[in-house]
Design an enzyme around this catalytic site. Structure first.
Site, PDB file in Angstrom:
ATOM      1  N   HIS A 158      78.787  40.210  55.088  1.00 55.77           N
ATOM      2  CA  HIS A 158      79.981  39.325  55.136  1.00 55.77           C
ATOM      3  C   HIS A 158      80.574  39.105  56.314  1.00 55.77           C
ATOM      4  O   HIS A 158      81.720  38.943  56.483  1.00 55.77           O
ATOM      5  CB  HIS A 158      80.927  40.175  54.073  1.00 55.77           C
ATOM      6  CG  HIS A 158      80.306  40.437  52.956  1.00 55.77           C
ATOM      7  ND1 HIS A 158      80.405  39.799  51.733  1.00 55.77           N
ATOM      8  CD2 HIS A 158      79.848  41.605  52.702  1.00 55.77           C
ATOM      9  CE1 HIS A 158      79.903  40.380  50.772  1.00 55.77           C
ATOM     10  NE2 HIS A 158      79.489  41.664  51.188  1.00 55.77           N
ATOM     11  N   SER A 279      81.123  21.696  80.546  1.00 54.87           N
ATOM     12  CA  SER A 279      81.936  20.874  79.922  1.00 54.87           C
ATOM     13  C   SER A 279      82.436  19.980  80.954  1.00 54.87           C
ATOM     14  O   SER A 279      82.436  20.157  82.414  1.00 54.87           O
ATOM     15  CB  SER A 279      83.393  21.632  79.490  1.00 54.87           C
ATOM     16  OG  SER A 279      84.229  20.613  79.254  1.00 54.87           O
ATOM     17  N   LYS A 285      84.081  26.528  80.944  1.00 49.20           N
ATOM     18  CA  LYS A 285      83.063  26.502  79.859  1.00 49.20           C
ATOM     19  C   LYS A 285      81.505  26.570  80.177  1.00 49.20           C
ATOM     20  O   LYS A 285      81.338  26.100  81.120  1.00 49.20           O
ATOM     21  CB  LYS A 285      83.304  24.984  78.990  1.00 49.20           C
ATOM     22  CG  LYS A 285      84.601  24.905  78.606  1.00 49.20           C
ATOM     23  CD  LYS A 285      84.604  26.060  77.348  1.00 49.20           C
ATOM     24  CE  LYS A 285      83.798  25.564  76.167  1.00 49.20           C
ATOM     25  NZ  LYS A 285      84.437  24.612  75.244  1.00 49.20           N
ATOM     26  N   GLU A 292      73.174  24.756  69.374  1.00 48.07           N
ATOM     27  CA  GLU A 292      73.835  24.103  68.571  1.00 48.07           C
ATOM     28  C   GLU A 292      72.977  22.872  68.140  1.00 48.07           C
ATOM     29  O   GLU A 292      73.257  22.360  66.720  1.00 48.07           O
ATOM     30  CB  GLU A 292      75.095  23.672  69.328  1.00 48.07           C
ATOM     31  CG  GLU A 292      76.148  24.596  69.307  1.00 48.07           C
ATOM     32  CD  GLU A 292      77.378  24.216  70.234  1.00 48.07           C
ATOM     33  OE1 GLU A 292      78.490  24.473  69.893  1.00 48.07           O
ATOM     34  OE2 GLU A 292      77.127  23.833  71.361  1.00 48.07           O
TER      35      GLU A 292
END
Ligand code: ARG
Length: 462
Positions: A158, A279, A285, A292
């Site tokens: 979970h 970024s 970043k 992804e």
């Protein structure tokens, strides 16, 4: 109006140019050209072997087809939209090269059995390439796992901390998924590798062809037993797309974990510069674009599976032009799976660094050893459910007191239950918690080392 088509004299005028473009598949089925040529060469040989054409004619066709192949490879033969599809394109170029004998190639054959043959030859090749890539992916997983048998990582259910596990055990779970993918593709290949060649347009042919002869030349395991089924079956494509989708599920799950692990909230891995991007606005970043993208590309493969199922569900026997729509989804799925497997393998191999210090801390900062306290009591005669309730209370009071289980004094333990002794501290260290799970398939180090040996043996099989 374009030039008149190859079909027949039945047609008075040429196709409307927009309809010709709409109808044409050459822009994508050019991918099949090498398989089309190989399939046609086998067909030409069979025509000569059975005496349907002469040996001289058979040889002329075979060699002419080989020339088409060479011209294509050298970039001299680039069929355009007027060719309609790759099958017409090859036949037309062949006839330009060898003259009228080229017009004999299509004896006892239809584009319907031809395209089915080409697609199967293509998929058979691609499946072997994907299986090899799965092996490379598995090898990298095992390499990393071997170095991390005793590296502990929080295990979750979970997405809540559950019990610590060996990092090797965690990685080997993906090894197992890839192993099933590898086996599944082998099984799919059994249905891919059946020859529809010789089924004709739908009903077979009046010529004394030898379907087993072409099947042998093309290394098919068998031939379709029913011509209607042979030209219209796309089960093999659905099965492949399903296997491809499951591979993507596995890669996407791993991607999701890497994305979480790389976040500030987890900090389990650092992304190396070679596999991360920045970024355009936020200078601090470092983004996990590779996982992804893999996660994102999963959707298109699922989409192709869905499309193929829908294409098939309403088709009456036998061939229908709807079937031309099978190809782009198959090609895109093949390319997507291959690209994702390659990227994930590189990411694992050189793009990730596990943060050992952080992992070592992570497994000591929670109550993931609570089950082991209950097991401790249960092993000393307390019924497990009773032990479970006792430990539940301990966790509750410890949380209130801002303590972890390892911080309790021996007297406190003994007040909870007289069965507790000094060895409780060793029993609840993360290392012992992991080591103790020595049941078959569990995360205990002995089990994991055996699993690694088994994994190494499995990937030797090509
Ligand atoms: N381009 C067609 C396809 O991909 C080849 C078969 C055409 N057959 C036909 N009867 N029109 O399906």
């Amino acid at each position: 109006m374009t030039e008149k088509q190859t079909w027949s004299q039945r047609f008075e005028s040429a196709l409307h140019p927009a309809i010709a473009r709409f109808n044409a598949s050459i822009s994508f089925d050019i991918e099949l050209i090498e398989y089309d040529i190989t399939g046609s060469q086998a067909h030409a040989k069979m025509l000569a072997h059975t005496g349907i054409i002469s040996h001289t004619e058979g040889e002329a066709l075979f060699n002419g087809l080989e020339q088409v192949r060479q011209e294509y490879r050298q970039g001299q033969f680039q069929p355009g939209v007027d060719a309609e599809d790759v099958h017409f394109a090859v036949e037309k170029r062949l006839t330009e090269i060898v003259g009228d004998v080229g017009k004999k190639l299509h004896t006892a054959r239809s584009r319907n059995d031809q395209v089915g043959t080409d697609t199967r030859l293509y998929l058979r090749d691609q499946i072997q390439q994907i299986r090899q890539q799965l092996r490379d992916f598995q090898t990298v997983l095992v390499d990393i796992a071997e170095k991390n048998v005793e590296t502990l990582i929080p295990g979750y259910t979970h997405l809540q901390r559950a019990q610590p596990v060996s990092l090797a055990h965690h990685l080997l779970a993906y090894f197992q998924m890839a192993q099933r993918d590898w086996e599944r593709l082998e099984d799919v290949c059994k249905r891919v590798n059946i020859s529809p060649l010789g089924c004709g347009a739908l009903a077979g042919t009046t010529f004394p062809i030898d379907r087993h002869y072409t099947a042998n030349l093309l290394h098919f395991d068998n031939v379709y037993a029913n011509s209607l089924d042979g030209v219209s079956d796309r089960d093999f494509a659905i099965e492949f797309l399903c296997a491809a989708s499951i591979i993507m599920v596995h890669l996407s799950r791993l991607s999701e974990e890497v994305i979480l692990w790389a976040s500030e909230e987890f900090r389990f891995v650092t992304l190396k510069d070679s596999c991360a991007t920045g970024s355009s606005i936020m200078p601090q970043k470092k983004n996990p674009d590779v996982p992804e993208l893999v996660r994102g590309k999963t959707g298109r493969v699922f989409g192709h599976l869905q499309a193929m199922l829908v294409i098939m569900k309403g088709l009456p026997l036998a061939y229908n032009k709807d079937l031309q729509e099978d190809k782009e989804g198959i090609f895109d799925s093949v390319n997507t799976v291959k690209a994702c497997l390659e990227a994930m393998t590189i990411l694992l191999q050189e793009g990730l660094e596990f943060r050992h210090q952080r992992l070592a801390t992570a497994v000591t900062e929670d109550f993931a050893n609570a089950t082991d306290v209950a097991d401790y009591l249960a092993a000393r005669g307390v019924p497990f459910r009773e032990a479970y309730n006792i430990v539940g209370k301990v966790v509750k009071t410890s949380i209130a007191a801002g303590k972890l289980l390892k911080d309790l004094q021996l007297e406190e333990w003994q007040q909870i239950h007289p069965a507790f002794a000094a060895d409780i501290y060793e029993a609840i260290t993360p290392r012992q918690v992991v080591a103790a799970r020595n049941s078959y398939g569990g995360t205990g180090f002995v089990q994991v080392r055996q699993a690694l040996l088994n994994a190494r043996t499995q990937i030797i099989v090509k």
